[in-house]
Design a protein around this motif. Structure first.
Motif, PDB file in Angstrom:
ATOM      1  N   GLY A 222      58.876  63.854  58.198  1.00  0.00           N
ATOM      2  CA  GLY A 222      60.218  64.222  57.747  1.00  0.00           C
ATOM      3  C   GLY A 222      60.918  63.075  57.064  1.00  0.00           C
ATOM      4  N   ALA A 223      60.917  61.903  57.703  1.00  0.00           N
ATOM      5  CA  ALA A 223      61.565  60.727  57.121  1.00  0.00           C
ATOM      6  C   ALA A 223      60.902  60.346  55.808  1.00  0.00           C
ATOM      7  N   ALA A 224      59.574  60.363  55.788  1.00  0.00           N
ATOM      8  CA  ALA A 224      58.854  59.986  54.571  1.00  0.00           C
ATOM      9  C   ALA A 224      59.121  60.971  53.444  1.00  0.00           C
ATOM     10  N   SER A 225      59.226  62.253  53.789  1.00  0.00           N
ATOM     11  CA  SER A 225      59.457  63.267  52.768  1.00  0.00           C
ATOM     12  C   SER A 225      60.840  63.121  52.149  1.00  0.00           C
ATOM     13  N   LEU A 226      61.865  62.955  52.975  1.00  0.00           N
ATOM     14  CA  LEU A 226      63.204  62.798  52.414  1.00  0.00           C
ATOM     15  C   LEU A 226      63.283  61.534  51.571  1.00  0.00           C
ATOM     16  N   ASN A 227      62.622  60.468  52.033  1.00  0.00           N
ATOM     17  CA  ASN A 227      62.633  59.218  51.276  1.00  0.00           C
ATOM     18  C   ASN A 227      61.891  59.361  49.953  1.00  0.00           C
ATOM     19  N   ALA A 228      60.783  60.137  49.958  1.00  0.00           N
ATOM     20  CA  ALA A 228      60.040  60.369  48.720  1.00  0.00           C
ATOM     21  C   ALA A 228      60.868  61.186  47.736  1.00  0.00           C
ATOM     22  N   MET A 229      61.633  62.143  48.247  1.00  0.00           N
ATOM     23  CA  MET A 229      62.523  62.911  47.381  1.00  0.00           C
ATOM     24  C   MET A 229      63.606  62.019  46.797  1.00  0.00           C
ATOM     25  N   ARG A 230      64.161  61.137  47.631  1.00  0.00           N
ATOM     26  CA  ARG A 230      65.194  60.219  47.156  1.00  0.00           C
ATOM     27  C   ARG A 230      64.653  59.317  46.049  1.00  0.00           C
ATOM     28  N   LYS A 231      63.463  58.743  46.270  1.00  0.00           N
ATOM     29  CA  LYS A 231      62.884  57.830  45.283  1.00  0.00           C
ATOM     30  C   LYS A 231      62.508  58.569  43.999  1.00  0.00           C
ATOM     31  N   GLY A 232      61.950  59.773  44.152  1.00  0.00           N
ATOM     32  CA  GLY A 232      61.567  60.548  42.987  1.00  0.00           C
ATOM     33  C   GLY A 232      62.750  60.882  42.108  1.00  0.00           C
ATOM     34  N   ASN A 233      63.828  61.299  42.722  1.00  0.00           N
ATOM     35  CA  ASN A 233      65.013  61.649  41.948  1.00  0.00           C
ATOM     36  C   ASN A 233      65.715  60.419  41.382  1.00  0.00           C
ATOM     37  N   ALA A 234      65.658  59.297  42.121  1.00  0.00           N
ATOM     38  CA  ALA A 234      66.225  58.064  41.581  1.00  0.00           C
ATOM     39  C   ALA A 234      65.491  57.652  40.313  1.00  0.00           C
ATOM     40  N   GLY A 235      64.204  57.956  40.251  1.00  0.00           N
ATOM     41  CA  GLY A 235      63.401  57.613  39.087  1.00  0.00           C
ATOM     42  C   GLY A 235      63.802  58.343  37.826  1.00  0.00           C
ATOM     43  N   ILE A 236      64.537  59.451  37.958  1.00  0.00           N
ATOM     44  CA  ILE A 236      65.011  60.168  36.768  1.00  0.00           C
ATOM     45  C   ILE A 236      66.526  60.031  36.609  1.00  0.00           C
ATOM     46  N   GLY A 237      67.081  59.042  37.308  1.00  0.00           N
ATOM     47  CA  GLY A 237      68.491  58.726  37.109  1.00  0.00           C
ATOM     48  C   GLY A 237      69.430  59.163  38.204  1.00  0.00           C
ATOM     49  N   ALA A 238      68.956  59.960  39.160  1.00  0.00           N
ATOM     50  CA  ALA A 238      69.822  60.417  40.256  1.00  0.00           C
ATOM     51  C   ALA A 238      69.779  59.384  41.377  1.00  0.00           C
ATOM     52  N   ASP A 239      70.403  58.224  41.126  1.00  0.00           N
ATOM     53  CA  ASP A 239      70.286  57.087  42.028  1.00  0.00           C
ATOM     54  C   ASP A 239      71.581  56.738  42.743  1.00  0.00           C
ATOM     55  N   ALA A 240      72.503  57.670  42.824  1.00  0.00           N
ATOM     56  CA  ALA A 240      73.759  57.446  43.546  1.00  0.00           C
ATOM     57  C   ALA A 240      74.233  58.781  44.129  1.00  0.00           C
ATOM     58  N   SER A 241      75.107  58.711  45.105  1.00  0.00           N
ATOM     59  CA  SER A 241      75.553  59.924  45.794  1.00  0.00           C
ATOM     60  C   SER A 241      76.216  60.915  44.857  1.00  0.00           C
ATOM     61  N   ASN A 242      76.885  60.417  43.819  1.00  0.00           N
ATOM     62  CA  ASN A 242      77.604  61.317  42.907  1.00  0.00           C
ATOM     63  C   ASN A 242      76.751  61.774  41.725  1.00  0.00           C
ATOM     64  N   LYS A 243      75.440  61.524  41.806  1.00  0.00           N
ATOM     65  CA  LYS A 243      74.518  61.991  40.771  1.00  0.00           C
ATOM     66  C   LYS A 243      73.679  63.118  41.357  1.00  0.00           C
ATOM     67  N   VAL A 244      73.969  64.322  40.921  1.00  0.00           N
ATOM     68  CA  VAL A 244      73.414  65.534  41.531  1.00  0.00           C
ATOM     69  C   VAL A 244      72.336  66.123  40.639  1.00  0.00           C
ATOM     70  N   THR A 245      71.167  66.370  41.207  1.00  0.00           N
ATOM     71  CA  THR A 245      70.124  67.065  40.455  1.00  0.00           C
ATOM     72  C   THR A 245      70.363  68.565  40.561  1.00  0.00           C
TER      73      THR A 245
END
Length: 505
Positions: free
Chosen positions: A84-107
């Motif tokens: 669970g922890a790894a999955s949420l972290n992988a989602m966070r990193k994946g989305n940060a890679g396309i610019g969604a790298d802050a709380s106010n950046k919504v995919t």
């Protein structure tokens, strides 16, 4: 002392234990049979190799073999227990890679989710909007939620925290939420729905209704959803939206040493009590300790890499051949239909006991945890049936053609859909079809004369069945999910059920 090589044990003709009773003493013999039950031979053949001892004392080579095995076993447990922890972290990193790298950046999936984006069992039928909330960096966060949302908050270990929208405290009317970090000790201002979070990293997952069309649902979110730090409430920064429809990137957990590196990064950020002593002990046993450097040597890196492979393979075994109760939807038959939540339990815990197979069964294959996804209310919400194997309990073969039959009167209040997934990525299967989904909303979908439906899976559409066909790929396997939106009582009571998925002869 007498050595008995045929038994592989060093013994004495008489093994004595001195007992003192007043001024006297006696010797009590220990039988050879007793000694065999508590001792160990000088040589033992095991699945990890030959183990050698001198009268119970392991040789240096055996010590090294056993510690390698112990470290590897503990690392496998860490891999499974922290999916669970790894999955949420992988989602966070994946989305940060396309610019969604802050709380106010919504995919947001403005044209719905497409196979190019690797998300665990995401669907193509609903509008997604999600963001990763960093309360460590930004402190307390305000979320201005639009009306009509269906959503929830999960913490850094992908555990459910609270519902939002229709099933949350705003009851679908929208409103302001204040999300407080673990260390918050300030005032709690009025006028907010307040949620206290146990971790700094959290997922906010939203779905918007597209009953009135996709564009209005997208506009509702983009014009009204606002996320900003409480400290900037007087002049909040703009909320940004990043359209991920058709974007090629991955949010899937790795199966190599980097799994443990990413997990360590999370542990260093989160409060020490985000997880309990037992799980912290597992992490510490392989070198992951909050406040300490994670720097495994070459030997340990190799063992951790092996453990990630074994853990990934084990999660697949749990997925395809589950041996726990509450997974098969029709346990009284040999049906292959399963549910993602064993016993519809979203905490994976019952009677004070954690179900160690139910947890990776879900987290290895899916994301987003809320009790609402596992609670059936006739005519509301949604329900899911997964088929990982065919009617004969064999893996689906992309070079063959299969058929699913849905009897008349599919029990739904809204719509149903059948979607194909890749067994490697557990994400949407990438084929020539824009969306690997067919169902009651599909244009031209054919109904049989008796009101039933047939869905075909194969590399080529059966003649005349193109609108009821999902493409598969020779040389690849696949699995499918049947989703029912607004399931009715016949589904809940199991008086209506889909057929098994049969090979077409």
């Amino acid at each position: 002392m007498k050595y008995l090589p045929e038994q592989g044990l060093r013994t004495s003709a008489i093994i004595g234990v001195m007992f003192f009773a007043g001024s006297g003493s006696v010797f009590a013999q220990v039988s050879q049979e007793t000694l065999k039950s508590i001792g160990i031979p000088d040589k033992v053949e095991t699945p990890i190799g030959k183990l050698e001892f001198f009268d119970g004392v392991p040789t240096q080579a055996t010590v090294e073999t056993l510690y390698d095995n112990l470290d590897r076993m503990r690392a496998v447990e860490v891999y499974l227990n922290n999916q669970g922890a790894a999955s949420l972290n992988a989602m966070r990193k994946g989305n940060a890679g396309i610019g969604a790298d802050a709380s106010n950046k919504v995919t947001i999936t403005e044209q719905l989710l497409k196979p190019e984006s690797l998300y665990l069992t995401g669907n193509t039928s609903t509008l997604y909007a999600l963001t990763y909330l960093d309360l460590k960096t930004e402190g307390p966060l305000v979320v201005e939620l639009p009306p009509g949302m269906l959503g929830f908050l999960d913490d850094a270990w992908f555990r459910f925290i609270d519902n939002l929208g229709v099933i949350g405290p705003d009851k679908g009317k929208g409103g302001k939420y204040l999300l407080l970090p673990p260390d918050y000790s300030g005032d709690e201002p009025e006028g907010y729905f307040i949620v206290k979070l146990p971790t700094y990293n959290n997922l906010m997952f939203l779905r918007g209704s597209i009953a009135k069309g996709l564009p209005p649902a997208v506009e509702n979110i983009k014009s009204k959803l606002r996320i900003y730090p409480l400290a900037k409430a007087a002049n909040p920064p703009a909320t940004e939206f990043i359209n991920i429809s058709g974007k090629s990137y991955s949010t899937i957990v790795t199966r190599d040493f980097s799994f443990f590196e990413d997990l360590n990064e999370l542990v260093q950020v989160e409060p020490i009590d985000a997880i309990g002593p037992e799980m912290r002990g597992q992490l510490a046993a392989i070198g992951i300790v909050k406040g300490k450097l994670f720097n495994p040597d070459t030997r340990m890196k190799q063992l951790l890499s092996e453990a990630a492979n074994i853990g990934n393979a084990t999660a697949r075994a749990i997925t395809y051949q589950p041996r726990i109760d509450g997974v098969f939807i029709y346990p009284d038959t040999n049906s292959a239909w399963t549910t993602a939540y064993a016993n519809k339990n979203t905490s994976f815990e019952a009677d004070g006991t954690m179900n160690l197979d139910a947890r990776p069964l879900f987290y290895f294959n899916a994301t987003g945890v809320t009790p609402a996804m596992a609670t059936s209310h006739a005519g509301a919400g949604s329900d899911y049936a997964l088929a990982y194997l065919d009617a004969d309990k064999n893996a689906f073969d992309g070079s063959k053609t299969y058929k699913l039959h849905l009897p008349p009167n599919v029990p739904i209040n809204n719509f149903w859909a059948v979607t194909l997934y890749d067994t490697q990525t557990r994400s949407l299967l990438q084929t020539s079809q824009t969306f690997p989904t067919v169902g009651s909303q599909s244009e031209g979908f054919q109904k049989n004369e008796d009101g039933s439906y047939d869905v075909y899976f194969g590399p080529k559409a059966p003649e005349g069945k193109e609108s009821n066909w999902l493409e598969t790929i020779p040389g690849k396997s696949w699995f499918t999910i049947l989703r029912l939106y607004g399931p009715l009582e016949p589904w809940i009571s199991k008086t209506w059920r889909p057929s098994e998925i049969e090979p077409v002869k």
